[in-house]
Every structure is written in structure tokens, then in C-alpha cells.
Design an enzyme around this catalytic site. Structure first.
Site, short mmCIF file in Angstrom:
data_model
loop_
_atom_site.label_atom_id
_atom_site.label_comp_id
_atom_site.label_asym_id
_atom_site.label_seq_id
_atom_site.Cartn_x
_atom_site.Cartn_y
_atom_site.Cartn_z
N CYS A 177 0.80 -1.23 0.00
CA CYS A 177 0.00 0.00 0.00
C CYS A 177 0.83 1.28 0.00
O CYS A 177 0.78 2.06 -0.95
CB CYS A 177 -0.92 0.00 1.22
SG CYS A 177 -2.21 -1.24 1.09
N1 LIG Z 1 -2.33 -6.34 1.91
C1 LIG Z 1 -2.77 -5.32 2.61
O1 LIG Z 1 -2.38 -5.11 3.74
C2 LIG Z 1 -3.82 -4.38 2.04
C3 LIG Z 1 -4.46 -3.50 2.92
C4 LIG Z 1 -5.43 -2.64 2.42
C5 LIG Z 1 -5.70 -2.63 1.07
N2 LIG Z 1 -5.05 -3.47 0.21
C6 LIG Z 1 -5.41 -3.42 -1.20
O2 LIG Z 1 -6.24 -4.52 -1.50
C7 LIG Z 1 -5.99 -4.98 -2.83
C8 LIG Z 1 -5.63 -6.46 -2.82
O3 LIG Z 1 -4.40 -6.59 -2.12
P1 LIG Z 1 -3.92 -7.97 -1.49
O4 LIG Z 1 -2.84 -7.59 -0.54
O5 LIG Z 1 -5.04 -8.79 -1.02
O6 LIG Z 1 -3.29 -8.67 -2.78
P2 LIG Z 1 -2.80 -10.19 -2.88
O7 LIG Z 1 -1.77 -10.21 -3.97
O8 LIG Z 1 -2.44 -10.72 -1.54
O9 LIG Z 1 -4.09 -10.98 -3.37
C9 LIG Z 1 -4.65 -10.85 -4.61
C10 LIG Z 1 -5.17 -12.21 -5.06
O10 LIG Z 1 -5.82 -12.05 -6.31
C11 LIG Z 1 -5.53 -13.20 -7.12
N3 LIG Z 1 -5.79 -12.80 -8.50
C12 LIG Z 1 -5.04 -12.03 -9.32
N4 LIG Z 1 -5.67 -11.86 -10.49
C13 LIG Z 1 -6.83 -12.54 -10.43
C14 LIG Z 1 -7.91 -12.72 -11.31
N5 LIG Z 1 -7.93 -12.15 -12.51
N6 LIG Z 1 -8.94 -13.49 -10.90
C15 LIG Z 1 -8.96 -14.05 -9.67
N7 LIG Z 1 -7.96 -13.91 -8.79
C16 LIG Z 1 -6.91 -13.16 -9.17
C17 LIG Z 1 -4.11 -13.52 -6.78
O11 LIG Z 1 -3.83 -14.88 -7.10
C18 LIG Z 1 -4.08 -13.25 -5.27
O12 LIG Z 1 -4.41 -14.41 -4.54
C19 LIG Z 1 -4.92 -4.06 -3.39
O13 LIG Z 1 -5.52 -3.00 -4.08
C20 LIG Z 1 -4.26 -3.53 -2.14
O14 LIG Z 1 -3.66 -2.27 -2.35
C21 LIG Z 1 -4.12 -4.36 0.68
#
Ligand SMILES: NC(=O)c1ccc[n+]([C@@H]2O[C@H](COP(=O)([O-])OP(=O)(O)OC[C@H]3O[C@@H](n4cnc5c(N)ncnc54)[C@H](O)[C@@H]3O)[C@@H](O)[C@H]2O)c1
Length: 427
Positions: free
Chosen positions: A260
Site C-alpha cells: 500500500c
Molecule cells: N495487503 C494489505 O495489507 C492491504 C491493505 C489494504 C488494502 N489493500 C489493497 O487490496 C488490494 C488487494 O491486495 P492484497 O494484498 O489482497 O493482494 P494479494 O496479492 O495478496 O491478493 C490478490 C489475489 O488475487 C488473485 N488474483 C489475481 N488476479 C486474479 C484474477 N484475474 N482473478 C482471480 N484472482 C486473481 C491472486 O492470485 C491473489 O491471490 C490491493 O488493491 C491492495 O492495495 C491491501
């Protein structure tokens, strides 16, 4: 509302799926990563904040099922998109995952379904990018489906504020869209704050993360200045923090990590350009924070110099590879940059991280933190202070420690500003 679909089962999606299953909703997850789907089916959690026992119970009862097939989203009352929003090679927003997720949702949308985008992104994404994809084929938002943005605020590893304890912000395309989203999130969160548009909700997330990035840059700059002036920056911040109003402490370190804070401000500055603005605070903060691993390497060089040693040929042990304490998340971790810079200068690198057993991309595995190994290093660099590491042993055995987190004083019960052992150099 009985059935919730979640696209993307990573750091955001899996805890969310668990939270909805916990309150009795039926959850259908979709992820393109086979290994995650297999792990879920086996009741094996790959996210530290989701206990495997809970996951197993929800999978066993049928409350939670996951698949690579988007068709599993059919008949869902709500579909939440929790997909990555990274930067491309030019550090511009890469919305390809969100577009793919919206297309999956569109392909399996039932009449009246609520779609919520949770990914951090620039203001305008929900309305300008997601809505047209869902409206392909003649569907109308507010009539045939509902659409909202609600930023995920999860803080992995935070034992005090989990999903349930952290208020939600929601902005809908229509008032009905917002009301539907509010109703959904109230199932798992006590406090839901509704704003007038998705753009406000999108901007609120970028404000939160940019606020952190700018304040961390400020203390990083102060840390460099304090070192030149012979002032203990940690003691300074601790002193300022005694003010009961109008001040909030941020701490310096070797740079920003995670998905983030190093990324989101670039979404804001990129979007601002479309409105003839340059976000100067954001850009300056980015420059300072990006320079911190280079500064940390200078400090390591100088510390070794006091022992008549150079980085080249020195055995350096990096303590903590993940970007923050007590989690195994390596994304954008400044430790990786330190590793790269120190290796480029000819150091022999080892690392210890109880949360990251292997680093195949670097050809390394976490080494045990034995007394002999500590005695045999030229310098231990504390990059991330995991609670599981016994800093007393490190201080007693390592000849030289560069502490980029002020971990030693805190770990030895001295608070932020007690005496520093003679073999320790604190950022
Ligand atoms: N990790 C954090 O602490 C956090 C906190 C707040 C907000 N966010 C935001 O949330 C969002 C997601 O982040 P995250 O950390 O969960 O990411 P992540 O990479 O941990 O998870 C994303 C998942 O999506 C899957 N994926 C990718 N493309 C896909 C598709 N086309 N169809 C189905 N699945 C698919 C991946 O395999 C993965 O498991 C981002 O925008 C991030 O900025 C993250």
C-alpha cells in the site's frame, strides 16, 4: 443477503471471506492461483491472520468454498473485488487485475447483485472503469445491479484492529448502492461510514496512505539531520509524543514496504496529472523514502569503517526480511533493496527471518541465529524487528550491530531512548 462472492483471495480477500463465513453468510471465493484453492480446500490457511482451524471449520460446513472458476459467483447477492493494484514498469497504475475482476463479475452477475471494489485505487476507478464493464450488454447500474467502492483497511499482523474493529468507508454510485453496501458490511463491522460518492471513498484511502508516506518521509529526513547534529532522533520523537494533542508519532527506518504505502501515493500523483496538478508533497515524500535504503547502506559502511572494515568481503547478516514485524510479507520490502545494494558492494549476505524460511529468488534460506554464527559475522543489520528474535543474544554475541529500527533498546526494555550498547549503531 445470504451469499457473498469474493474475487481475489490474498491478504485482503481471505480474511474477508473468513469474516463473512464467521457471521453465517455463505461465501464463494474465486482466485486464479490453483495452489491457494487447493490450500483452502484442505483447510490450510496461507495468511497469518486467518487461523487454519477457522478456515477448516468454514470449508467443512460448506460455508466457504473457493474455485478458480468465476461461475461459482452465480447467484451471489454481492461480489467483492479484492485484486491487486500494482504499478507498471513506468510506476503508473496497473489496473489490469481490476479490469479482469470486473469482467469476471460481469460474466456471472445475477439481477440485483451488489458489486463492491475494495482495491486501493485512484478516484474515478469505480465509475469510469468498473461501471462500464458491468453495464456491457445493456445492464444499468442502480436498476439491474448495484455498485460501490469500499476501501480495505486491513493491517496484517495487527492484533488490536482486525476487520471487525476497523470502521468501513463506503461510497455508492447511487444512494441505493451505498445503502446496500452499508447493509452488507454491517454484518461484519460495527461502524460503517457512508460518503456521498465512490470518488470520496477512493480518495479517503489514498489520503490515509499518503498521510503515512509523507509523515514517514518527514521523520526519515529528520533522522538524517539528527544524526549530523548528534541528536538522538528516537528520543526526540518520544519527547514530542508526550504532547497529548496535535502530534502523532511516526518512526524512521530503512524505507517503505508493503503493497500500500509505497504504491498508493503514485496512484494519486498519476491521477492528479489529468487535472493539471503535480502532487509535490507526495513526490517529495516518495524521493526521501526511496533514498532511505541507500542512506542505511552508508550507515553500515561507516559502522564497518569504525572496525577498519569495508563492506566488500564483510559477512553481513540481515535480521528481518519482511517489510514489517511479525508477518511474512516481502512485498516492496526495503530489506530486499538492502540485500541488493550490499551485495553489489561485495558483501557476503546471510539472513535470518522466522517468517520467511527461504528466498529462492536470491538463492538464500534463513540461517539459524546461533551464538557461533553471530560471533562470526562482521555486522548484523536489524532491518525488521520480529518479536520472535532474542535481541539479548544478538547484542551479547555480534561484534557490530546496525539497528535501523531502534529495536535493541526497545527489546532490552530501555524504551526508545535508553543507553545504547557499545557494539550497536542506531539509525
Ligand atoms: N495487503 C494489505 O495489507 C492491504 C491493505 C489494504 C488494502 N489493500 C489493497 O487490496 C488490494 C488487494 O491486495 P492484497 O494484498 O489482497 O493482494 P494479494 O496479492 O495478496 O491478493 C490478490 C489475489 O488475487 C488473485 N488474483 C489475481 N488476479 C486474479 C484474477 N484475474 N482473478 C482471480 N484472482 C486473481 C491472486 O492470485 C491473489 O491471490 C490491493 O488493491 C491492495 O492495495 C491491501
Amino acid at each position: 443477503m445470504t451469499r457473498v462472492g469474493i474475487i481475489g483471495l490474498g491478504y485482503v480477500g481471505l480474511p474477508l471471506a473468513n469474516a463473512f463465513a464467521e457471521v453465517g453468510l455463505e461465501v464463494r471465493g474465486v482466485d486464479r492461483d490453483d495452489s491457494k484453492i487447493e490450500a483452502i480446500a484442505a483447510g490450510r490457511s496461507y495468511i497469518e491472520d486467518v487461523p487454519s482451524e477457522e478456515l477448516r471449520a468454514h470449508v467443512g460446513s460448506g460455508a466457504f468454498a473457493a474455485s478458480t472458476d468465476g461461475a461459482t459467483l452465480r447467484e451471489c447477492d454481492a461480489i467483492l473485488i479484492c485484486l491487486p493494484t500494482p504499478l507498471d514498469e513506468h510506476r503508473n497504475p496497473d489496473l489490469s487485475y481490476v479490469i479482469a475482476g470486473a469482467e469476471t463479475a460481469a460474466a456471472h452477475l445475477s439481477p440485483g447483485t451488489l458489486v463492491v471494489l475494495e482495491s486501493s485505487t485512484y478516484p474515478g476507478t469505480t465509475r469510469e472503469l468498473v461501471q462500464p464493464i458491468l453495464e456491457r450488454g445493456g445492464r444499468r447500474v442502480g436498476e439491474d445491479f448495484h455498485l460501490a467502492f469500499s476501501p480495505e483497511r486491513i493491517d496484517p499482523g495487527n492484533a488490536r484492529f482486525g476487520i471487525r474493529e476497523t470502521p468501513r468507508v463506503v461510497g455508492g454510485i447511487t444512494a441505493e448502492c451505498a445503502a446496500r453496501a452499508e447493509q452488507l458490511y454491517r454484518r461484519i463491522v460495527a461502524d460503517v461510514h457512508v460518503v456521498s460518492t465512490p470518488e470520496s471513498a477512493e480518495m479517503s484511502k489514498l489520503l490515509e496512505n499518503t498521510f503515512r508516506a509523507v509523515n514517514i518521509a518527514l521523520v526519515n529526513e529528520l533522522a538524517i539531520l539528527c544524526e549530523r547534529m548528534g541528536i538522538d532522533v528516537w528520543e526526540t520523537i518520544e519527547a514530542a509524543s508526550t504532547k497529548p494533542f496535535g502530534f502523532m508519532p511516526f518512526w524512521p527506518g530503512p524505507g517503505l514496504g508493503g503493497h500500500c504505502i509505497p504504491v498508493d501515493p503514485f496512484y494519486l500523483s498519476w491521477r492528479a496529472k489529468a487535472f493539471d496538478m503535480t502532487t509535490e508533497f507526495v513526490d517529495l515524500a516518495g524521493r526521501i523514502n526511496v533514498s532511505m535504503p541507500y542512506y542505511a547502506v552508508q550507515r553500515i559502511q561507516r559502522a564497518l569503517n569504525t572496525r577498519r572494515k569495508s563492506v566488500a568481503g564483510s559477512r553481513i547478516l540481515l535480521l528481518g526480511m519482511s517489510y514489517k514485524p511479525d508477518v511474512g510479507d516481502l512485498r516492496e520490502s526495503p530489506s530486499l533493496k538492502l540485500l541488493e545494494l550490499l551485495r553489489a558492494d561485495g558483501a557476503e549476505i546471510q539472513y535470518h527471518d522466522p517468517h520467511i524460511p527461504e528466498l529462492p529468488s536470491e538463492g538464500l534460506a534463513s540461517v539459524p541465529l546461533t551464538e557461533d554464527r553471530l560471533r562470526d559475522t562482521d555486522c548484523v543489520v536489524i532491518a525488521t524487528d520480529h518479536a520472535a528474535v532474542d535481541l539479548r543474544v544478538v547484542v551479547d554475541c555480534a561484534p557490530l550491530i546496525v539497528d535501523l529500527r531502534n529495536a535493541v533498546r526497545r527489546g532490552l526494555g530501555e524504551g526508545q531512548s535508553g543507553p545504547v550498547p557499545s557494539n550497536v549503531d542506531v539509525l
